[in-house]
Each structure stands twice: as structure tokens, then as C-alpha cells.
Enzyme design. Structure first.
Site, PDB file in Angstrom:
ATOM      1  CD  GLU A 210      19.938  33.066  12.285  1.00 26.57           C
ATOM      2  OE1 GLU A 210      18.916  33.351  12.933  1.00 26.57           O
ATOM      3  OE2 GLU A 210      20.943  33.796  12.258  1.00 26.57           O
ATOM      4  CG  ASP A 355      26.641  36.097  19.761  1.00 20.41           C
ATOM      5  OD1 ASP A 355      26.817  34.963  19.273  1.00 20.41           O
ATOM      6  OD2 ASP A 355      25.885  36.942  19.230  1.00 20.41           O
ATOM      7  CD  GLU A 459      26.486  43.435  11.980  1.00 26.59           C
ATOM      8  OE1 GLU A 459      26.262  42.213  11.988  1.00 26.59           O
ATOM      9  OE2 GLU A 459      25.688  44.267  12.478  1.00 26.59           O
ATOM     10  CD  GLU A 478      22.161  41.601  19.276  1.00 21.86           C
ATOM     11  OE1 GLU A 478      21.815  40.466  18.900  1.00 21.86           O
ATOM     12  OE2 GLU A 478      21.985  42.632  18.566  1.00 21.86           O
ATOM     13  CB  THR A 564      19.912  33.814  22.074  1.00 24.77           C
ATOM     14  OG1 THR A 564      20.906  34.747  21.660  1.00 24.77           O
ATOM     15  CG2 THR A 564      19.510  32.934  20.897  1.00 24.77           C
TER      16      THR A 564
END
Length: 638
Positions: A210, A355, A459, A478, A564
Site C-alpha cells: 500500500e 490481481d 466486494e 476497477e 495500479t
């Protein structure tokens, strides 16, 4: 009394028979929309009752009917037919006009301008309130109009503490968004605030992943845009700027490096304390995406400052994970022990924990031109298509359900559960970058159908029960990202309608007193008092860019790609050079192979593999009814 029992029994029998017929003839649950076209899923229900032999042949490509089918043929995709030619994705747009054309084949400029303004207002409503009520804390609580920082009273609250490091997260994460919106003065003001107020010398334990994508990536992106000689956004240079953002990025990266020490595999620990290093009570387990999605930011930093250390440790982690893939399927798991190299989580999928690992294999190749990265991505993509993809081979023709990517056991390829998560909605965008536009269109349709049902993406969604498994929606980007990339690839107005639908849903369901709040429950639309930084950094950015055809990013001589976390970085020759590269001095594990020639890249566009599409067919593709029926088919499935 006996005759009453008989009558009641007959009544129950009749009700049960009616239920069976109701289900058998396709009158099952729906999205709640009255579309005129039924999905062939209902036909399969009838066939199941009629012909067991035919069912056994057909259910291999009908994921809605059979969950744990054996992969006897060594493939998961059904054949349309031996002599059926595989159609181009353009076939989605090549049918006669009907009511779908009238609704979706155009998007007036006035409406586009209105949606662009609405996306801009959405961003500033969140950003201005963050600056007013929350800065210098990390996030805004949009319901109570207060700031939020790390949960110091509960260090085990990783949902908060993995992300919030007491370093003005939201301000840093939104730097390049301000520039994309054309607000150079506010961009300069924000840069000054970061330079003057942010320090990473904090007793904060954060997740390496993160901190890398949200903080390090944004600092690097803003630095490059400030110093970019091409100046795609005009003259945005800042007087007396002395590479302070780059120095901050370097400082943060150095503080993340202890995660790579004392690990037998080279795969990093998941968390570090920014002042003290790896906490003594750290676990030895990390997810594949967390450990394998550092290469873009670390690689750019290495090439900007001429120090190979950061790219080397990030690349070593990717290679270590890649070496642990299954020999049978070529798949990776989702959780690994960094000391033993044993897979703790054997689930292989496209969502959480996996991902961005796939995403960064391709994007690293696009940026750095390392052939190794593309070889890994190509092999991974082939394994995904062979073992994760269920449903028929073609999206808009053939028997069976449209394609779906499921979660499987990495060693056997067998389905492990019946849910998919919202993070997987990034994959159509990655397919666009790889030039697989047809499959991108199809998978995007699946997720958009779910959005149309709830006005959000739960989710987790259970595709067998046709209901959410995990009900919250934290304003994730996304689906918007994939919508934007598909519009850039096809220029089809349908995706502008999708963006408008998403934008209006957010405005209706998530807007609160001081910003936009996480949806706690996608059905009843109850909310949680949190606005994550990626809402401003990604969701609003992609929505704005979708409607802003004239944005400098779309017309610059330079080409760009998004990290990302949605941060903009240019695709430049300097990032394909390694200033430290001397083959005779490379260590045993250091990347010494020469970067490939730029022209060998499969991608030469900043947002999509559009150059593979003939120019005359790339823009203004008419929306025809075949594709819109496919959307409605997806809706009718549920």
C-alpha cells in the site's frame, strides 16, 4: 381429519410442482429489469430435465449449472464448432439497428460536457472537504466531517493501519489527479504542502504494497510530471523545485527495504515500521499481489536515481514467486510463506491477493522493455485462459454461458469456491492493454450487469447463488478503469453510457455531507464513514478522463500508462535504459539481460493496444444490437 391431511398434502404437492415448472421454464430470479430477450441459461434448465446425455456434454461450458465439473478434456473453454470461425470483437457491433442502437449508439457532446463537469464536481467535493476537515490526517470521514489516521489504540486493526501511515495519504495520492483536471495552481499548492509538511520518519507500521502504490507511486508520478520536458499539461514547472518529491520517494523506498532482508526466498515481509524496520512479531506470510507488485514503482525509482537496488529487490521477489508456480497448471497461489516458499493459500484467481501481480508483469514490460517480464506475463495469461476461464469459447455465439474467470486450486485447476470479487473487474482493462479486446468486452459486460443490479459492485459476488457474499462497496475504481480503457480502445459510445450510469449511481448512493462514503450494504445502501484515497486518485480520475476527450493526456506526443493506483507515468526511452547496467558487475540474481528493442513491445499506446486496430475502424464504431443483447443476456442470467 385424515381427508384434511390429504387435501393439504395435495396442495403442497401442487405448489412444489409449480415451483419446478417455474424454474424449469426459465422464470427464475432476475435482475429486476424487464428486458425482452431471455438468456439461454433458461434453455439449459429445460435440457437438463429432458436429456441427461446432452446435459453431460453441455455443462462443461455452463458454469451456472455445474460448479465442480472435472476438467477431463484438459481445457475449460468449449468449442463453438470445428468449422466455426472465431469472430473479431468488431462482430459485437455489426448487426442491424434496433432499440439498443437508438439508446446507445450516440452520446451527445452536451451530455459528455455535463458528465465531465459532474465528475469534476465529484472530485472537488471530496478533495475540498478533505482539505477543510481532514488534512493533514490520512483520510476523510465524510459523514462526521473529520480526519482519520492510524488506529494507534488497536495496532492489529490492519484494515486501517496497513494503509494509513500518518503521512497525509489522501493529499499525496491525489497529486496527479489535480493536474489531469487542469488545476495547475492547486497542484503547485499541494506539492508545496507535501514538501513542507510530510515526513516518513514516523513510528507507523504500514503494508509495503500500500505504501508503494499509493505514496511512492504518486510522488514519482508528480515529480516526473513537474519535470517532464514535453509538458503535456502546459508549463507546470514549479519555481525553486529541487527534486524534493523524488527525495521523499527515495527516503520512503529506503524505509521499505528492510522488508526484503532476512527472508530466505527474497519475497518481502508484508509490513514494515517506517522508523524501526520489520516488527519483531511479523508473520512470515504474504499475498502474491502484495509481494509481486512493486516492480513498476521501484523500477522507475531505480532508473531515475541510477541505483539498481530497488529494482533488483523487486525483480528478485517476482522471480521467486514465479519459480513457485505449479508445474502442472502454471498457476500461482494467493498466499505464500516467505521463508519456506510453501503455498499457504492455494487459491488461484484474478481478484484480491493476485490481481496486480499479473498487471505489473505486463506494465513492467511496457515501461522497461525487459523480455523476461513479457515471457512471464504471456505464460501466466495462457494458464489463466486454460484453467480459470469457464463458459463458452466465444462471448456472443455458441452454446453455454458467457465466459467467467473463477477461483481454482493452483495445482489441480478445480474450482475452490463460487464467488468472484470486485477487484477482478480490473482484468478487462488489462486484456485491452494486451490486445485481447473481444474477451475484455465480454468480461466487462459481466461486471457491468452486476453494477446495473445494485448500483455498485459488492466486494464478493456468488455466481452460483446469484447474490452477494460480501455486501460492502468501498468506492473501488476497477470497473471504471476498464470502462475507460475499453472506450479508448473502441471509441464506442456505449462505454460513455456505462460511465454515466456509474457516475449517477455514485452521486445518488454514496454522496454524504462532506464527501462520498463507502457503501456498507449494496442492497439497502447503508454507509460506512470512510472515503478511501483511491476514490479521488482513481475512481474520479478515470470518470473524468472518460468524458474529457480533449485532455492533454490523450493528445500528448508522449505516451502514458497508469500504475495500479492510477498514477500517470510516461512510456519513455530513458526508462528502458539502466544507467547502472554493466554485465560484468551483475550479481548472480541481478537482471543483466539487455532490454528489448522498443519496437518489439506489444503495446505502443498510452492507454490501449489500439495500434493493432486499423485506424479507420478504431473510432466511432457503431453500437449494434448483438452487443447490447449480450449485456441484457448477462442481466437476464441473474
Amino acid at each position: 381429519m385424515q381427508w384434511r391431511s390429504i387435501v393439504i398434502g395435495l396442495l403442497f404437492l401442487r405448489v412444489a410442482l409449480n415451483c419446478v415448472l417455474w424454474l424449469a421454464f426459465g422464470l427464475g430470479p432476475s435482475w429486476g429489469f424487464n428486458f425482452p430477450i431471455n438468456f439461454n441459461f433458461n434453455l439449459h434448465k429445460i435440457e437438463l430435465l429432458r436429456d441427461g446425455d446432452r446435459t453431460s456434454q453441455r455443462t462443461a461450458n455452463t458454469w451456472s449449472q455445474r460448479t465442480y465439473a472435472q476438467n477431463d478434456m484438459g481445457k475449460t473453454c468449449s468449442k463453438v464448432g470445428e468449422n466455426s470461425p472465431k469472430k473479431s470483437y468488431l462482430s459485437f457491433f455489426e448487426d442491424g439497428r434496433d432499440e439498443y442502437d437508438r439508446k446507445y449508439s450516440s452520446f451527445p457532446d452536451t451530455l459528455k460536457t455535463e458528465m465531465k463537469r459532474l465528475a469534476k464536481d465529484m472530485f472537488y467535493f471530496g478533495y475540498d472537504n478533505y482539505m477543510k476537515y481532514a488534512f493533514p490526517e490520512d483520510e476523510l470521514n465524510p459523514i462526521d466531517c473529520q480526519g482519520r489516521g492510524p488506529d494507534v489504540l488497536n495496532p492489529s486493526n490492519i484494515n486501517i493501519n496497513d494503509v494509513l501511515g500518518n503521512y497525509s495519504l489522501t493529499l499525496i495520492d491525489t497529486l496527479d489527479t489535480l493536474l489531469i483536471l487542469g488545476n495547475v495552481s492547486e497542484f503547485h499548492k499541494a506539492v508545496r504542502l507535501v514538501i513542507d509538511t510530510v515526513s516518513f520518519d514516523k513510528d507507523s507500521t504500514v503494508q509495503v504494497f500500500e505504501a508503494n502504490i499509493r505514496i511512492l507511486g504518486s510522488l514519482i508520478s508528480a515529480h516526473i510530471l513537474l519535470t517532464d520536458p514535453q509538458h503535456p499539461f502546459g508549463d507546470v514547472s514549479l519555481q525553486d523545485y529541487d527534486n524534493e518529491l523524488l527525495h521523499l520517494a527515495h527516503d520512503l523506498a529506503v524505509r521499505l527495504l528492510p522488508a526484503f532482508e532476512n527472508t530466505s526466498t527474497g519475497i518481502p515481509y508484508p509490513r514494515v515500521n517506517l522508523k524501526k524496520g520489520v516488527p519483531p512479531n511479523s508473520i512470515n506470510e504474504t499475498c502474491t499481489a502484495g509481494a509481486g507488485s512493486l516492480l513498476v514503482e521501484f523500477g522507475i525509482l531505480s532508473r531515475l536515481i541510477g541505483d539498481s537496488t530497488f529494482e533488483w529487490v523487486a525483480r528478485r521477489a517476482v522471480r521467486a514467486l514465479w519459480s513457485l508456480r505449479s508445474n502442472e497448471t502454471g498457476l500461482l497461489g494467493n498466499v505464500v510463506n516467505i521463508q519456506t516458499g510453501q503455498w499457504v493459500g492455494k487459491q488461484s484467481g484474478l481478484g484480491a491477493g493476485m490481481d496486480s501481480f499479473y498487471e505489473y508483469l505486463l506494465k513492467s514490460y511496457i515501461l522497461f522493455g525487459e523480455k523476461e517480464d513479457y515471457r512471464m506475463f504471456s505464460a501466466a495469461y495462457e494458464s489463466i485462459q486454460s484453467h480459470l476461464r469457464r463458459g463458452r469459447e466465444a462471448c456472443n455465439e455458441g452454446e453455454g454461458d458467457p465466459p467467467l474467470y473463477v477461483n481454482v486450486n493452483m495445482f489441480s485447476g478445480q474450482i475452490m469456491n463460487t464467488w468472484i470479487d470486485s477487484l477482478q473487474a480490473f482484468f478487462p482493462g488489462l486484456q485491452v492493454l494486451n490486445g485481447d479486446v473481444e474477451n475484455a468486452i465480454c468480461l466487462h459486460a459481466f461486471y457491468y450487469a452486476i453494477w446495473k443490479r445494485f448500483g455498485a459492485l459488492p466486494e464478493r459476488y456468488n455466481w452460483q447463488l446469484q447474490a452477494p457474499d460480501v455486501l460492502f462497496y468501498p468506492l473501488r475504481p476497477e470497473l471504471v478503469e476498464s470502462t475507460y480503457l475499453l472506450y479508448q480502445a473502441t471509441k464506442n459510445p456505449f462505454y460513455l453510457h456505462v460511465g454515466m450510469d456509474i457516475l449517477q449511481s455514485l452521486e445518488k448512493n454514496a454522496k454524504v455531507k462532506c464527501g462520498y462514503a463507502t457503501l456498507h450494504h449494496v442492497v439497502d445502501k447503508s454507509k460506512e464513514d470512510r472515503m478511501e484515497s483511491f476514490f479521488l486518485s482513481e475512481t474520479c480520475k478515470y470518470l473524468y478522463l472518460l468524458f474529457d476527450e480533449d485532455n492533454p493526456l490523450h493528445h500528448s506526443e508522449s505516451r502514458y500508462i497508469f500504475t495500479t493506483e492510477g498514477h500517470v507515468v510516461p512510456i519513455e526511452p530513458r526508462f528502458r535504459e539502466r544507467p547502472w547496467s554493466h554485465p560484468q558487475s551483475c550479481g548472480a540474481d541481478e537482471p543483466c539481460d539487455e532490454p528489448s528493442d522498443e519496437t518489439s513491445s506489444p503495446l505502443t499506446s498510452n492507454t490501449s493496444n489500439c495500434d493493432r486496430i486499423p485506424e479507420e475502424r478504431r473510432f466511432g464504431l457503431p453500437l449494434k444490437s448483438v452487443y447490447m443483447r449480450q449485456i441484457d443476456h448477462m442481466v437476464g442470467l441473474f
